[in-house]
Motif scaffolding. Sequence first.
Motif, PDB file in Angstrom:
ATOM      1  N   PHE A   1       0.827  -1.205   0.000  1.00 20.87           N
ATOM      2  CA  PHE A   1       0.000   0.000   0.000  1.00 20.87           C
ATOM      3  C   PHE A   1       0.863   1.258   0.000  1.00 20.87           C
ATOM      4  O   PHE A   1       0.509   2.273  -0.617  1.00 20.87           O
ATOM      5  N   THR A   2       1.985   1.206   0.713  1.00 18.04           N
ATOM      6  CA  THR A   2       2.827   2.400   0.859  1.00 18.04           C
ATOM      7  C   THR A   2       4.010   2.412  -0.112  1.00 18.04           C
ATOM      8  O   THR A   2       4.809   3.345  -0.084  1.00 18.04           O
ATOM      9  N   GLU A   3       4.108   1.400  -0.964  1.00 20.99           N
ATOM     10  CA  GLU A   3       5.282   1.292  -1.827  1.00 20.99           C
ATOM     11  C   GLU A   3       5.388   2.454  -2.809  1.00 20.99           C
ATOM     12  O   GLU A   3       6.475   2.962  -3.076  1.00 20.99           O
ATOM     13  N   TRP A   4       4.255   2.868  -3.374  1.00 20.58           N
ATOM     14  CA  TRP A   4       4.260   3.913  -4.392  1.00 20.58           C
ATOM     15  C   TRP A   4       3.666   5.227  -3.878  1.00 20.58           C
ATOM     16  O   TRP A   4       3.367   6.125  -4.666  1.00 20.58           O
ATOM     17  N   GLN A   5       3.489   5.337  -2.572  1.00 20.08           N
ATOM     18  CA  GLN A   5       2.987   6.582  -1.984  1.00 20.08           C
ATOM     19  C   GLN A   5       3.463   6.655  -0.542  1.00 20.08           C
ATOM     20  O   GLN A   5       3.858   5.649   0.049  1.00 20.08           O
ATOM     21  N   ASP A   6       3.426   7.846   0.026  1.00 15.78           N
ATOM     22  CA  ASP A   6       3.924   8.051   1.392  1.00 15.78           C
ATOM     23  C   ASP A   6       2.845   7.841   2.450  1.00 15.78           C
ATOM     24  O   ASP A   6       3.157   7.681   3.630  1.00 15.78           O
ATOM     25  N   LYS A   7       1.585   7.850   2.059  1.00 13.90           N
ATOM     26  CA  LYS A   7       0.500   7.786   3.033  1.00 13.90           C
ATOM     27  C   LYS A   7       0.370   6.374   3.607  1.00 13.90           C
ATOM     28  O   LYS A   7       0.224   5.405   2.850  1.00 13.90           O
ATOM     29  N   PRO A   8       0.417   6.191   4.936  1.00 11.10           N
ATOM     30  CA  PRO A   8       0.288   4.853   5.524  1.00 11.10           C
ATOM     31  C   PRO A   8      -1.140   4.334   5.447  1.00 11.10           C
ATOM     32  O   PRO A   8      -2.085   5.088   5.216  1.00 11.10           O
ATOM     33  N   ILE A   9      -1.297   3.047   5.634  1.00  9.81           N
ATOM     34  CA  ILE A   9      -2.596   2.396   5.507  1.00  9.81           C
ATOM     35  C   ILE A   9      -3.364   2.449   6.826  1.00  9.81           C
ATOM     36  O   ILE A   9      -2.770   2.416   7.916  1.00  9.81           O
ATOM     37  N   THR A  10      -4.679   2.557   6.748  1.00  8.87           N
ATOM     38  CA  THR A  10      -5.532   2.534   7.930  1.00  8.87           C
ATOM     39  C   THR A  10      -6.141   1.137   8.093  1.00  8.87           C
ATOM     40  O   THR A  10      -6.098   0.314   7.172  1.00  8.87           O
ATOM     41  N   SER A  11      -6.744   0.897   9.239  1.00 12.13           N
ATOM     42  CA  SER A  11      -7.359  -0.406   9.498  1.00 12.13           C
ATOM     43  C   SER A  11      -8.483  -0.691   8.503  1.00 12.13           C
ATOM     44  O   SER A  11      -8.619  -1.819   8.004  1.00 12.13           O
ATOM     45  N   SER A  12      -9.306   0.310   8.192  1.00 12.04           N
ATOM     46  CA  SER A  12     -10.411   0.090   7.268  1.00 12.04           C
ATOM     47  C   SER A  12      -9.902  -0.194   5.854  1.00 12.04           C
ATOM     48  O   SER A  12     -10.464  -1.034   5.136  1.00 12.04           O
ATOM     49  N   GLN A  13      -8.840   0.483   5.437  1.00 14.15           N
ATOM     50  CA  GLN A  13      -8.253   0.220   4.120  1.00 14.15           C
ATOM     51  C   GLN A  13      -7.642  -1.175   4.062  1.00 14.15           C
ATOM     52  O   GLN A  13      -7.742  -1.873   3.049  1.00 14.15           O
TER      53      GLN A  13
ATOM     54  N   SER B   1     -11.705  -8.343  12.472  1.00 15.21           N
ATOM     55  CA  SER B   1     -10.616  -9.287  12.213  1.00 15.21           C
ATOM     56  C   SER B   1      -9.289  -8.560  12.054  1.00 15.21           C
ATOM     57  O   SER B   1      -8.245  -9.031  12.541  1.00 15.21           O
ATOM     58  N   VAL B   2      -9.313  -7.409  11.387  1.00  8.19           N
ATOM     59  CA  VAL B   2      -8.101  -6.616  11.218  1.00  8.19           C
ATOM     60  C   VAL B   2      -7.589  -6.125  12.568  1.00  8.19           C
ATOM     61  O   VAL B   2      -6.397  -6.191  12.857  1.00  8.19           O
ATOM     62  N   SER B   3      -8.492  -5.649  13.415  1.00 11.26           N
ATOM     63  CA  SER B   3      -8.087  -5.142  14.732  1.00 11.26           C
ATOM     64  C   SER B   3      -7.389  -6.221  15.540  1.00 11.26           C
ATOM     65  O   SER B   3      -6.353  -5.974  16.183  1.00 11.26           O
ATOM     66  N   GLU B   4      -7.935  -7.426  15.500  1.00  7.89           N
ATOM     67  CA  GLU B   4      -7.337  -8.538  16.239  1.00  7.89           C
ATOM     68  C   GLU B   4      -5.959  -8.899  15.685  1.00  7.89           C
ATOM     69  O   GLU B   4      -5.008  -9.109  16.436  1.00  7.89           O
TER      70      GLU B   4
END
Length: 237
Positions: free
Chosen positions: A20-32, A43-46
Motif C-alpha cells: 500500500f505504501t510502496e508507491w505513496q507516502d500515506k500509511p494504511i488505515t485499518s479500514s483500508q 478481524s483486522v483489529s485482532e
Amino acid sequence: MKTSPPSSSIEDYVKVIYSFTEWQDKPITSSQLAQRLGVANSSVSEMVRKLKDQGLVDHQPYSAITLTADGVRLALLMVRRHRLIETFLVQELGYRWDEVHDEAELLEHAVSDTFIERMAAKLGNPVRDPHGDPIPAADGSVLMPTAYRMNELDDGHTGRITRISDENPELLRYLAAEEIDLDAAIEVIGRRPFGGALVVRIGPGPGGREVDLAEEVASALWVHSEVAHAGCSVEAR
C-alpha cells in the motif's frame, strides 16, 4: 528454542501493508487494510494487535498502521516471492498478466526458499514483475524507479510506462486489448473539456496514436520520465 515461522495470514498482512505504501507516502488505515484483504474490521483489529505483539507493526488506536524494521524485512521476503512467481507464470507458463495474482497468492506460502532462489536464477534474476512492480533482491534491497501517476502529469510530459497497477484484472484486460503495455512511450496531450478523459499519445514521435483514458485508467499507469533516469535504492534495516 526454535521460533515457529509466521503464519500465512501474518505474511499476507505485512505484504499488503508494505504494498500500500510502496508507491505513496500515506500509511494504511485499518479500514483500508480490511478492504484490501476482504475481511471484517474486527478481524483486522485482532490481527494488528498480534502483529504489534510480535514487533512487526507500530500502531496506536485510531491511527494508521506502519511496519517496523522486522515487519519490512518479512514483507520484502513475501513481496519477492509473490512477484517472482508472477513473473515465472507469465514468462514460463504462458499466463496472462491479469491471471497471475491469485495463483501467486496461493503458491507464495507453499514453496521453499530454495525453490524461490532457483526460480529467480532460472528467470535471470529479474528486477520487476509483469506489472512493473520492483522485485526485491535476495538481500532485501529494492530499486524503485522515478515514476509518477499519469493522471498527475502536465500537458506535454513525455516518458515511458514503467508500472501498471494490478488491483483490477478487468482493467489489465482492457489495457491488453488496447495494446498499452510496460515501456510504451507516451506523451500527455491534455484533457477533454469539462473534466473529460486524459488524451495521451502512445508510441514514439508523430507516428504514435492518440488514446482517451478515463481517470481510473490514467491513475493506474505510472510513467518514468525521460528527464529523470536515476532510481533510488531502499533497503530494510
